[in-house]
Design a protein around this motif. Structure first.
Motif, PDB file in Angstrom:
ATOM      1  N   LEU A  61      -7.057   3.438 -23.983  1.00  0.00           N
ATOM      2  CA  LEU A  61      -6.901   3.181 -22.557  1.00  0.00           C
ATOM      3  C   LEU A  61      -5.612   3.796 -22.034  1.00  0.00           C
ATOM      4  CD1 LEU A  61      -7.896   1.816 -19.974  1.00  0.00           C
ATOM      5  CD2 LEU A  61      -6.714  -0.269 -20.708  1.00  0.00           C
ATOM      6  N   TRP A  62      -4.547   3.756 -22.858  1.00  0.00           N
ATOM      7  CA  TRP A  62      -3.261   4.293 -22.423  1.00  0.00           C
ATOM      8  C   TRP A  62      -3.322   5.805 -22.239  1.00  0.00           C
ATOM      9  CZ3 TRP A  62      -0.494   0.854 -20.294  1.00  0.00           C
ATOM     10  CH2 TRP A  62      -0.471  -0.443 -20.784  1.00  0.00           C
ATOM     11  N   TYR A 116      -6.009   7.476 -21.580  1.00  0.00           N
ATOM     12  CA  TYR A 116      -6.889   7.670 -20.419  1.00  0.00           C
ATOM     13  C   TYR A 116      -6.112   7.465 -19.127  1.00  0.00           C
ATOM     14  CZ  TYR A 116     -11.080   7.113 -17.498  1.00  0.00           C
ATOM     15  OH  TYR A 116     -12.042   7.256 -16.532  1.00  0.00           O
ATOM     16  N   LEU A 117      -5.312   6.387 -19.077  1.00  0.00           N
ATOM     17  CA  LEU A 117      -4.524   6.101 -17.880  1.00  0.00           C
ATOM     18  C   LEU A 117      -3.505   7.208 -17.610  1.00  0.00           C
ATOM     19  CD1 LEU A 117      -3.845   2.253 -18.163  1.00  0.00           C
ATOM     20  CD2 LEU A 117      -5.287   3.423 -16.492  1.00  0.00           C
ATOM     21  N   ILE A 133      -5.275  10.110 -15.991  1.00  0.00           N
ATOM     22  CA  ILE A 133      -5.621   9.721 -14.622  1.00  0.00           C
ATOM     23  C   ILE A 133      -4.385   9.782 -13.722  1.00  0.00           C
ATOM     24  CG2 ILE A 133      -6.333   7.793 -13.151  1.00  0.00           C
ATOM     25  CD1 ILE A 133      -8.279   6.967 -15.326  1.00  0.00           C
ATOM     26  N   LEU A 134      -3.255   9.263 -14.212  1.00  0.00           N
ATOM     27  CA  LEU A 134      -2.028   9.267 -13.415  1.00  0.00           C
ATOM     28  C   LEU A 134      -1.549  10.687 -13.155  1.00  0.00           C
ATOM     29  CD1 LEU A 134      -0.088   6.237 -14.940  1.00  0.00           C
ATOM     30  CD2 LEU A 134      -1.216   6.377 -12.713  1.00  0.00           C
TER      31      LEU A 134
END
Length: 202
Positions: free
Chosen positions: A77-78, A80-81, A84-85
């Protein structure tokens, strides 16, 4: 891994697509607004230089995300985030650079100067994310392998941001934008942008 990659890239594709759409439609709207009879000062070399840089940055970002297929380790998730950021930072650059409502703008340079702190903060964030993104694809060897111009642009982003935020002179802003834009475009095309599957050679 390929299915994972396609799943991960869906949201990123939407964000970058919206950013490019906003940038291009904003340029078209600016042309229409500049033809109004009230003689607005919409045409701006400063705006054109930064719009060109941001456009090629987004295209370059999208092009090289294919290299994430070769990323070691599982998607978290990290991670992926982070991606995205990074795409959100590029979207922010496009939205700050091009106003949503050109009818409210009389002089583009005044609009840019009023929002320059936010623009250059987003520029710095995107540059840091770009270095981290390269590291994510293959470590420091990958970062250094991106070429001298790419690394020069990354280093120069810091003084460019400092000057951009501090300077209130349009001429200084334009010169800085021109230098950064030229170096950035050289960096984009210096590192041969050939799309190949990870593990394959050309």
């Amino acid at each position: 891994m390929n299915d994972q990659f396609q799943h991960v890239m869906v949201l990123i594709s939407i964000i970058i697509g919206l950013a490019i759409t906003h940038l291009l439609s904003g340029v078209v709207d600016a042309v229409d607004r500049a033809n109004d009879e009230d003689d607005p000062e919409i045409y701006s070399l400063l705006g054109a230089l930064w719009a060109t840089t941001v456009f090629f940055w987004m295209v370059n970002f999208w092009w090289f995300q294919f290299r994430l297929l070769a990323m070691e380790g599982a998607w978290t998730l990290w991670r992926y985030l982070f991606i995205i950021l990074y795409s959100v930072a590029l979207y922010t650059l496009a939205v700050i650079l091009v106003p949503r409502n050109w009818d409210a703008i009389k002089r583009y340079t005044e609009y840019f100067m009023r929002n320059r702190r936010w623009f250059f903060a987003a520029l710095l964030l995107a540059s840091v994310a770009d270095v981290a993104d390269a590291w994510l694809k293959g470590g420091w060897d990958y970062v250094l392998g991106m070429g001298p111009f790419n690394n020069l642009v990354a280093v120069l982003t810091v003084p460019v941001v400092a000057i951009g935020i501090a300077s209130k002179k349009i001429r200084t802003q334009t010169v800085v934008a021109a230098i950064y834009s030229v170096l950035f475009l050289i960096a984009v095309f210096e590192y041969t942008p050939v799309l190949v599957s990870p593990g394959h050679t050309i």
